[in-house]
Design a protein around this motif. Structure first.
Motif, short mmCIF file in Angstrom:
data_model
loop_
_atom_site.label_atom_id
_atom_site.label_comp_id
_atom_site.label_asym_id
_atom_site.label_seq_id
_atom_site.Cartn_x
_atom_site.Cartn_y
_atom_site.Cartn_z
N LYS A 163 -47.71 -27.25 58.46
CA LYS A 163 -48.94 -26.55 58.86
C LYS A 163 -48.66 -25.07 59.11
O LYS A 163 -49.51 -24.21 58.82
CB LYS A 163 -49.53 -27.22 60.11
CG LYS A 163 -50.11 -28.61 59.85
CD LYS A 163 -50.74 -29.18 61.10
CE LYS A 163 -51.25 -30.60 60.85
NZ LYS A 163 -52.33 -30.63 59.83
N LEU A 164 -47.48 -24.77 59.65
CA LEU A 164 -47.09 -23.37 59.85
C LEU A 164 -47.02 -22.65 58.50
O LEU A 164 -47.57 -21.55 58.34
CB LEU A 164 -45.72 -23.31 60.55
CG LEU A 164 -45.03 -21.94 60.58
CD1 LEU A 164 -45.81 -20.97 61.45
CD2 LEU A 164 -43.60 -22.08 61.10
N VAL A 165 -46.37 -23.28 57.53
CA VAL A 165 -46.25 -22.66 56.21
C VAL A 165 -47.61 -22.53 55.54
O VAL A 165 -47.91 -21.52 54.89
CB VAL A 165 -45.29 -23.49 55.32
CG1 VAL A 165 -45.26 -22.95 53.90
CG2 VAL A 165 -43.88 -23.47 55.92
N GLU A 166 -48.46 -23.53 55.71
CA GLU A 166 -49.81 -23.47 55.15
C GLU A 166 -50.61 -22.29 55.74
O GLU A 166 -51.36 -21.62 55.02
CB GLU A 166 -50.56 -24.78 55.42
CG GLU A 166 -50.08 -25.94 54.57
CD GLU A 166 -50.74 -27.26 54.96
OE1 GLU A 166 -51.35 -27.30 56.05
OE2 GLU A 166 -50.65 -28.22 54.20
N SER A 167 -50.43 -22.06 57.02
CA SER A 167 -51.14 -20.95 57.67
C SER A 167 -50.70 -19.61 57.10
O SER A 167 -51.52 -18.71 56.87
CB SER A 167 -50.89 -20.97 59.19
OG SER A 167 -51.41 -22.15 59.76
N VAL A 168 -49.38 -19.48 56.85
CA VAL A 168 -48.88 -18.23 56.25
C VAL A 168 -49.38 -18.10 54.82
O VAL A 168 -49.79 -17.02 54.38
CB VAL A 168 -47.34 -18.19 56.30
CG1 VAL A 168 -46.83 -16.93 55.61
CG2 VAL A 168 -46.84 -18.23 57.75
N ALA A 169 -49.35 -19.22 54.07
CA ALA A 169 -49.84 -19.20 52.68
C ALA A 169 -51.31 -18.81 52.63
O ALA A 169 -51.75 -18.11 51.70
CB ALA A 169 -49.62 -20.57 52.03
N LYS A 170 -52.08 -19.22 53.62
CA LYS A 170 -53.50 -18.86 53.67
C LYS A 170 -53.66 -17.35 53.84
O LYS A 170 -54.53 -16.73 53.21
CB LYS A 170 -54.18 -19.59 54.83
CG LYS A 170 -55.67 -19.33 54.93
CD LYS A 170 -56.30 -20.11 56.08
CE LYS A 170 -57.79 -19.83 56.19
NZ LYS A 170 -58.40 -20.55 57.33
N CYS A 171 -52.81 -16.75 54.67
CA CYS A 171 -52.84 -15.29 54.82
C CYS A 171 -52.54 -14.61 53.49
O CYS A 171 -53.16 -13.60 53.14
CB CYS A 171 -51.83 -14.85 55.87
SG CYS A 171 -52.22 -15.37 57.56
N CYS A 172 -51.58 -15.18 52.73
CA CYS A 172 -51.25 -14.62 51.42
C CYS A 172 -52.46 -14.68 50.50
O CYS A 172 -52.79 -13.70 49.82
CB CYS A 172 -50.10 -15.40 50.79
SG CYS A 172 -48.50 -15.16 51.57
N GLY A 173 -53.12 -15.86 50.48
CA GLY A 173 -54.26 -16.04 49.59
C GLY A 173 -55.42 -15.12 49.93
O GLY A 173 -56.15 -14.66 49.04
#
Length: 474
Positions: A163-173
């Protein structure tokens, strides 16, 4: 009405004058006694009447104490207004405190905020050493932090890492800045909440954010109220009103936690914000040291590959990842000052330490001591590799505090019981963010690594960066 006001002002003025006069005579008397006493006392910088050494202290206590220790020795007495303590700044003196006389220094003192603390007498971290504390530690270790328990919760930690990585990936997107400080707090808090209460803190009613704000406010107010020790008897007047504010905030916190406890039929919860702070420092140091960042990523790619993220089970095969976290904790310990209280008169480093004396072990200074560490102020993870010429020793790597130049989690029976959990959480979190993302600073070329003044030695400014996704795991 005017007469009553004048009378009150007169009483307050008289009280303050009497207090100042009393403090001055105490200071003068102590100076006279120390000069003629047969027993050696700890060295002390030149103090001023009333304020003591306050004029020598900056906003970051460990750094101020480190500077003073270079002039006045590894065991020195510091007086901040009406409050007095002894500061330890060397590994040899720390050994005396934590090993040779451990039982005599196994309790922790109360500070100025104690009278406002709602759970006074039923706490664990600051409880006096005795039957109650031993029972609470046994309960904590067997029900939450024992190795078998930690293994049971491995899947929970893995899910929260994703979930932490997903949150960062969302910022990237979305092309927005990523506030790693906030994400790390949510990451660690959700792990603890799920371990203790079988639920994430971040539900639809945003309990996680509310808890985070309340805990942060409690820590800030507790620090401000503790300054009341400087005023001695005058602290009961609570001039700033911070005492009342602390009570009010703790009432809100208590109601919220009570609600969660009743809903989950759980016994309590424990916060891990100190781990969040350590991960911020690790990422900040890695971003500022591209060579170390690339070396870590290369190790991960070689051992783990690029088709899945780092898992806790990979960590034993990732020596450089372990070295990065160890070096981070050396430079940025989550508890830079370890607080103890002397139970009975004793001799330390050839000096008399009287009973009830507060003792602060400055592990920040010890782990940056140039006599113990090569290039002590530099971020060099290689010093913790087996091939290192710095000969750290096997106990150094175990975080049990038996090598007294490396004390990130304290030492002895009052050492941090959550060290193993903290390392599991940090290794997986930092490793995954290095593996998957490149990082760019929002302002300038480097992260501002200025140290804040909080209890957990957090960064002075939140760690906000721009992540760049390197591969798609999902």
């Amino acid at each position: 009405m005017d007469l009553q006001l004048s009378t009150n002002l007169l009483l307050i003025t008289s009280f303050v004058f009497a207090f100042m006069l009393n403090a001055f005579f105490k200071w003068f008397s102590s100076k006279k006694q120390s000069s003629t006493a047969a027993t050696k006392l700890p060295q002390s910088p030149s103090a001023l009447p009333l304020i003591g050494h306050l004029h020598l202290i900056g906003k970051v206590l460990p750094v101020s104490f480190q500077s003073l220790a270079r002039k006045h020795g590894p065991l020195m007495e510091i007086r901040l207004g009406a409050s007095k303590c002894v500061v330890v700044s060397s590994s040899s003196v720390a050994r005396e405190i934590f090993k040779d006389q451990e039982l005599n220094f196994s309790s922790r003192p109360e500070f100025g905020s104690a009278e406002y603390f709602k759970y006074r007498g039923s706490r664990f971290v600051l409880a006096q050493y005795g039957d109650y504390w031993r029972f609470m530690k046994k309960l904590c270790m067997t029900k939450l932090l024992a190795v078998p328990q930690l293994e049971k919760f491995a899947d929970i930690r893995e899910e929260e890492k994703l979930k932490l990585v997903e949150s960062v990936a969302k910022c990237c997107g979305e092309g927005v800045h990523c506030d790693l400080s906030s994400l790390f707090v949510s990451y660690t808090n959700n792990i603890i909440c799920r371990m203790a209460m079988s639920t994430r803190c971040s539900g639809t009613d945003n309990e996680a954010e509310e808890i985070r704000k309340l805990v942060k406010t409690c820590l800030e107010l507790a620090g401000k109220v503790s300054v009341g020790d400087v005023l001695g008897p005058l602290k009961v007047l609570d001039f700033s009103g911070n005492g009342k504010k602390l009570v009010a905030v703790m009432e809100k916190y208590d109601l919220l936690v009570e609600k969660i406890m009743k809903e989950r039929e759980a016994m309590g919860m424990k916060k891990e914000d100190t781990s969040a702070a350590a991960m911020q420092w690790a990422m900040g140091e890695l971003i500022n040291n591209p060579q170390a960042f690339n070396k870590l990523r290369e190790e991960i790619n070689t051992i783990v590959g690029s088709k899945r993220l780092v898992k806790e089970s990979d960590v034993p095969n990732l020596p450089y990842l372990r070295a990065v976290l160890r070096e981070t904790l050396r430079l940025h310990p989550s508890a830079p000052l370890i607080i103890r209280e002397c139970a009975a008169d004793c001799q330390v480093n050839g000096c008399l330490i009287k009973s009830k004396t507060r003792v602060l072990v400055n592990v920040y200074a010890i782990m940056r001591d140039p006599e113990l560490w090569n290039e002590a102020e530099q971020f060099i993870p290689e010093r913790f590799l087996e091939s290192s010429q710095e000969k750290i020793g096997e106990h150094q790597m175990e975080f049990k505090g038996q090598n007294f130049r490396y004390l990130p989690f304290g030492s002895g029976r009052r050492g941090c019981p959550g060290a193993s959990l903290a390392m599991n959480v940090m290794h997986a979190g930092v490793g995954s963010l290095v593996q998957r993302f490149d990082w760019k600073c929002v302002d300038g070329e480097k992260v501002d690594l200025s140290q804040g003044s909080g209890f957990a030695a957090e960064m002075a400014r939140p760690l906000v960066c721009n992540p760049v996704d390197c591969f798609n795991t999902f």
